[in-house]
Scaffold this active site. Structure first.
Site, PDB file in Angstrom:
ATOM      1  CD  GLU A   1      24.384   1.103   0.537  1.00 17.74           C
ATOM      2  OE1 GLU A   1      24.804   1.829  -0.118  1.00 17.74           O
ATOM      3  OE2 GLU A   1      24.397   1.097   2.241  1.00 17.74           O
TER       4      GLU A   1
ATOM      5  CG  HIS B   1      -5.404   1.288 -11.946  1.00 22.90           C
ATOM      6  ND1 HIS B   1      -5.938   1.404 -12.455  1.00 22.90           N
ATOM      7  CD2 HIS B   1      -5.213   1.138 -10.217  1.00 22.90           C
ATOM      8  CE1 HIS B   1      -6.552   0.913 -11.593  1.00 22.90           C
ATOM      9  NE2 HIS B   1      -6.553   0.853 -10.192  1.00 22.90           N
TER      10      HIS B   1
ATOM     11  CE  LYS C   1      31.749   8.303  -0.893  1.00 20.41           C
ATOM     12  NZ  LYS C   1      31.188   7.252   0.282  1.00 20.41           N
TER      13      LYS C   1
END
EC number: 5.3.1.9
Length: 569
Positions: free
Chosen positions: A360, A391, A516
């Protein structure tokens, strides 16, 4: 002659570009054979040991990076941040998260005012309130002690505090203080997150901390209203004042919501959300869980790195070195990602938090002056604790794309285990991998080595490791509250260094706004379709219209004006 507007126009940048080809031709096997070079790439501060000798860099590279820092006016930019200058120019704000952990007698100013007394007024208020809740003098509406806390927030109001909470859970001192208590975090507006958070909790013993600077954040406020309904439906509307508190600066909206403004804890415009864990955003819920004394040690750890960052010469400055190396890896060597690999399960939430802080902050395509960047900046951050990651995605790191790695180890485990008859204890087994993996990445394994081991010819291409994959190692002596604070601040300042060198604004986040605003349009359409039966028509492209229509048709049983329904698990 005017100073170049872009760092890529400086002689220091061009010098590094010219230097690049020689480094690309030099394998880490050769670089690691130079003991003097390796010794020069090891730095220690306060028993934190940084080894960056496995970076694709020579001492000459590092010196050229110092020249780049000088060309970027890095020291002056760091000083401007500490002096309270409005380095967040697009929002005209200071950037002063260092003030959040400054000692009481410090002076750090924003707009001519020392903000440290304000910080400590809030810290004192948190200490008083958290102690009253913890000792049972502040109780819920039915007189029961408040043993469970749900912190409601999103982004920086969630990821940072969650990282610290997870790291403290297994620390002996912190876990002792937290016995019989529970702290949960509600972030996602998905009702499943709310259901998981209230599952098994009793409203009578639950305190909700609502974290929203403006008290208007859509996801946070919907979740807050959900928990308000959960509390009031069980205990009555008047119980909200005893069971909900706020971290906010918007006292009128706090009061309108039903929370006593006296139970609102402030923070300031000069605190960015992703840098707010040391404010009331993190300190309040963490103090309720672990006690203020533990959290104060966390703040002191962060402050120790703040001092180191502002005063240490670059060649001994851990955040500066880390930041410069990231610039080298991203903008010169062309590696777009970074793996954060803590060999401690207690640090399992470090990578998600730093992912937000870094991506950000530095996910920008223009300079602070608004000029398009002609080079790559920012990096894709991800990670998982060792040995779990081995793994999972280490296959790609070893034999696929080159991804620089941060290995983080802890000398003494929070929870040592010793089993009679075992060759090594559990922590030694973990740390065996911590020490081995960086060498495996650096050296690899050649076809010639495989032939000497009599590996079948057809398997040699599959078992060959090219090596020459950069990493660095950070070794912490312990992992208590103080060291957790140090680790947080190291990464915060590293991100700032990258942004300062790239010449971008690491402290705004306009990229989150467009989605948004478009969601607002969709929200209005959903409401109109549910309440008035209006079809999806104007304002949407064919793809979005098709998806929305399918969604509405499949959820036609959702009532237009429903009665309240809370999660049932």
């Amino acid at each position: 002659m005017a100073t170049p507007s872009l760092i890529s126009e400086t002689e220091a940048w061009k010098d590094l570009k010219a230097h690049l080809e020689g480094i690309k031709r030099t394998h880490l096997r050769e670089l690691m054979g130079d003991t003097e070079r390796c010794q020069s790439m090891m730095v220690e501060f306060d028993n934190i040991f940084l080894d960056y000798s496995r970076q694709q860099a020579s001492p000459d590279t590092i010196n050229k990076l110092y020249k780049l820092a000088e060309a970027a006016h890095l020291k002056q930019k760091i000083d401007r941040m500490y002096n309270g200058d409005h380095i967040n120019s697009t929002e005209n704000r200071s950037v002063l998260h260092v003030a959040l952990r400054a000692p009481r007698n410090s002076a750090i100013c924003s707009d001519g005012k020392n903000v440290v007394p304000d910080v400590w007024n809030v810290l004192d208020k948190i200490k008083d309130f958290s102690e009253r809740v913890r000792n049972g003098s502040w109780v819920g509406a039915t007189g029961k002690e408040l043993k469970d806390v749900i912190a409601v927030g999103i982004g920086g109001s969630f990821l940072g505090p969650l990282f610290v909470h997870t790291a403290l859970q297994t620390d002996p001192e912190a876990s002792k203080n937290a016995r019989g208590r529970e702290l949960r975090f509600l972030a996602n507006v998905d009702p499943i997150d709310a259901a998981r958070n209230i599952s098994g909790l009793n409203p009578e013993t639950t305190l909700v901390v609502v974290v929203s600077k403006t008290f208007t954040t859509a996801e946070t406020m919907l979740n807050a209203r959900t928990l308000r309904e959960w509390i009031s439906s069980a205990l009555g509307v008047s119980a909200v004042a005893k069971h909900m508190v706020a971290v906010s600066t918007n006292l009128p909206l706090v009061e309108k919501f039903g929370i006593d403004p006296n139970n609102a804890f402030a923070f300031w415009d000069w605190v960015g959300g992703r840098y707010s864990v040391c404010s009331a955003v993190g300190v309040l819920p963490l103090s309720l869980q672990y006690g203020f004394a533990v959290v104060e040690k966390f703040l002191q750890g962060a402050h120790s790195i703040d001092q180191h960052f502002s005063s240490a010469p670059f060649e001994k400055n851990i955040p500066v070195l880390l930041g410069l190396l990231s610039v080298w890896n991203v903008s010169f060597l062309g590696y777009p990602a970074r793996a954060i690999l803590p060999y401690s399960q207690a640090l399992e939430k470090l990578a998600p938090h730093i992912q937000q802080v870094s991506m950000e902050s530095n996910g920008k395509g223009v300079s602070i002056d608004g000029l398009p960047l002609p080079f790559e900046s920012g990096e894709i951050d991800f990670g998982e604790p060792g040995t779990n990651g081995q793994h999972s995605f280490y296959q790609l790191i070893h034999q696929g794309r080159v991804i620089p790695c941060d290995f983080i180890g802890v000398v003494k485990s929070q929870q040592p285990v010793y089993l009679k008859g075992e060759v090594v204890n559990n922590h030694d087994e973990l740390m065996s991998n911590f020490f081995a993996q960086p060498d495996a990445l650096a050296y690899g394994k050649t076809p010639e080595q495989l032939k000497k081991e009599n590996v079948s010819e057809h398997l040699i291409p599959h078992k060959t490791f090219t090596g020459n994959r950069p990493s660095l190692s950070i070794l912490l002596p312990t992992l208590d509250a103080y060291r957790i604070g140090q680790l947080l601040a190291i990464y915060e300042h590293r991100v700032a260094v990258q942004g300062f060198v790239w010449g971008i604004n690491s402290f705004d986040q306009w990229g989150v706004e467009l989605g948004k605003s478009l969601a607002t349009q969709v929200r209005k359409q959903l409401h109109a379709s549910r309440v008035k039966g209006e079809p999806v028509e104007e304002g949407f492209n064919f793809s979005t219209k098709t998806l929305l229509t399918r969604y509405l048709e499949a959820t036609s049983d959702v009532p237009a004006d429903p009665s309240t329904l809370l999660p049932k698990i």
